[in-house]
Design a protein around this motif. Structure first.
Motif, PDB file in Angstrom:
ATOM      1  N   THR A 140      55.732 107.721  -7.569  1.00 50.95           N
ATOM      2  CA  THR A 140      56.086 106.915  -8.729  1.00 50.95           C
ATOM      3  C   THR A 140      55.353 107.451  -9.949  1.00 50.95           C
ATOM      4  OG1 THR A 140      56.363 104.989  -7.306  1.00 50.95           O
ATOM      5  CG2 THR A 140      56.124 104.578  -9.670  1.00 50.95           C
ATOM      6  N   VAL A 141      56.115 107.730 -11.015  1.00 51.18           N
ATOM      7  CA  VAL A 141      55.565 108.229 -12.276  1.00 51.18           C
ATOM      8  C   VAL A 141      55.608 107.090 -13.276  1.00 51.18           C
ATOM      9  CG1 VAL A 141      55.878 109.881 -14.158  1.00 51.18           C
ATOM     10  CG2 VAL A 141      56.337 110.573 -11.800  1.00 51.18           C
ATOM     11  N   ALA A 142      54.539 106.920 -14.055  1.00 50.28           N
ATOM     12  CA  ALA A 142      54.500 105.836 -15.030  1.00 50.28           C
ATOM     13  C   ALA A 142      53.744 106.283 -16.268  1.00 50.28           C
ATOM     14  CB  ALA A 142      53.859 104.601 -14.415  1.00 50.28           C
ATOM     15  N   LEU A 143      53.836 105.471 -17.294  1.00 46.74           N
ATOM     16  CA  LEU A 143      53.216 105.750 -18.583  1.00 46.74           C
ATOM     17  C   LEU A 143      52.364 104.542 -18.951  1.00 46.74           C
ATOM     18  CD1 LEU A 143      53.322 107.864 -20.915  1.00 46.74           C
ATOM     19  CD2 LEU A 143      55.184 106.526 -21.880  1.00 46.74           C
ATOM     20  N   SER A 144      51.073 104.779 -19.211  1.00 46.27           N
ATOM     21  CA  SER A 144      50.212 103.675 -19.619  1.00 46.27           C
ATOM     22  C   SER A 144      50.011 103.738 -21.124  1.00 46.27           C
ATOM     23  CB  SER A 144      48.869 103.742 -18.897  1.00 46.27           C
ATOM     24  OG  SER A 144      48.106 104.824 -19.376  1.00 46.27           O
ATOM     25  N   GLY A 145      49.464 102.684 -21.687  1.00 47.36           N
ATOM     26  CA  GLY A 145      49.251 102.625 -23.136  1.00 47.36           C
ATOM     27  C   GLY A 145      48.152 103.561 -23.594  1.00 47.36           C
ATOM     28  N   GLY A 146      47.300 103.090 -24.476  1.00 48.80           N
ATOM     29  CA  GLY A 146      46.273 103.923 -25.073  1.00 48.80           C
ATOM     30  C   GLY A 146      45.158 104.333 -24.143  1.00 48.80           C
ATOM     31  N   ALA A 147      44.980 103.638 -23.022  1.00 44.85           N
ATOM     32  CA  ALA A 147      43.901 103.962 -22.092  1.00 44.85           C
ATOM     33  C   ALA A 147      44.492 104.471 -20.781  1.00 44.85           C
ATOM     34  CB  ALA A 147      43.053 102.726 -21.829  1.00 44.85           C
ATOM     35  N   PRO A 148      43.754 105.339 -20.099  1.00 40.97           N
ATOM     36  CA  PRO A 148      44.249 105.796 -18.788  1.00 40.97           C
ATOM     37  C   PRO A 148      44.314 104.626 -17.807  1.00 40.97           C
ATOM     38  CG  PRO A 148      42.195 106.930 -19.403  1.00 40.97           C
ATOM     39  CD  PRO A 148      42.498 105.932 -20.476  1.00 40.97           C
ATOM     40  N   PRO A 149      45.138 104.737 -16.767  1.00 42.59           N
ATOM     41  CA  PRO A 149      45.237 103.649 -15.787  1.00 42.59           C
ATOM     42  C   PRO A 149      43.933 103.488 -15.020  1.00 42.59           C
ATOM     43  CG  PRO A 149      46.382 105.595 -14.991  1.00 42.59           C
ATOM     44  CD  PRO A 149      45.969 105.891 -16.400  1.00 42.59           C
TER      45      PRO A 149
END
Length: 192
Positions: free
Chosen positions: A54-63
């Motif tokens: 699963t590929v995802a995109l987080s906001g300004g901070a890393p997950p």
């Protein structure tokens, strides 16, 4: 032996089932909307081991590294107006991942009705010629064939008017005018 293949997807949510998955080495953004190429390493001697990646995109901070399974950060991409960290996580594929099949149904886009055992979704619509004939790419699950769904396809235009519970399939262009196509799904039978 390890090999690399390139898979294209949007960094803001993609899921792959990859036999022999080892890792994703690199991500290269292909446009400003978050679409990217993923350089996936797999081992062709371990094709019996399928991973759900699963590929995802987080906001300004890393997950958070505390997630299970732990995320692997690939870098940052731009998606519309913001930058986000692209990450992936891999886990063994569920045992029924390979039970989904696709059928292609051809018919008129208005008043088309089809019964599908184990219906999951309509993945794609393709117009055939320049009339109102379409092909529907319908996904179904072979482990749930006792559940029969009635899929009703219809068109409206020129305004998009979706009735409650309808799923939009996009536009076709029959007879020189644009029409919106949508379908509704109703379970009509569940046998034991």
């Amino acid at each position: 032996m390890e090999k690399t293949t390139v898979l294209a997807a949007n960094a803001n949510g993609a899921q792959f089932y990859i036999p022999g998955f080892v890792r994703i080495d690199e991500v290269r953004q292909t446009d400003e909307y978050g679409n990217a190429e993923f350089y996936v390493v797999f081992d062709d001697s371990k094709l019996g081991q399928v991973a759900q990646v699963t590929v995802a995109l987080s906001g300004g901070a890393p997950p958070s590294p505390d997630q299970t399974p732990p995320p692997v950060v690939l870098g940052k991409v731009r998606s519309f107006d913001y930058w986000g960290y692209v990450y992936y996580y891999a886990s063994p594929a569920p045992t029924n991942w390979h039970n989904e099949k696709t059928m292609v149904i051809t018919g008129r886009a208005y008043n088309l009705e089809v019964y599908v055992p184990g219906f999951v979704a309509v993945d794609k619509i393709r117009q055939v010629g320049n009339l109102d004939t379409v092909q529907l790419y319908i996904r179904y699950n072979t482990t749930n064939i006792t559940q029969i769904h009635r899929i009703s396809v219809t068109t409206v235009g020129p305004d998009r008017e979706l009735p409650a519970g309808a799923v939009d399939l996009g536009l076709i262009h029959p007879y020189g005018s644009w029409l919106y196509v949508h379908y509704t799904d109703e379970i009509v039978s569940t046998q034991a």
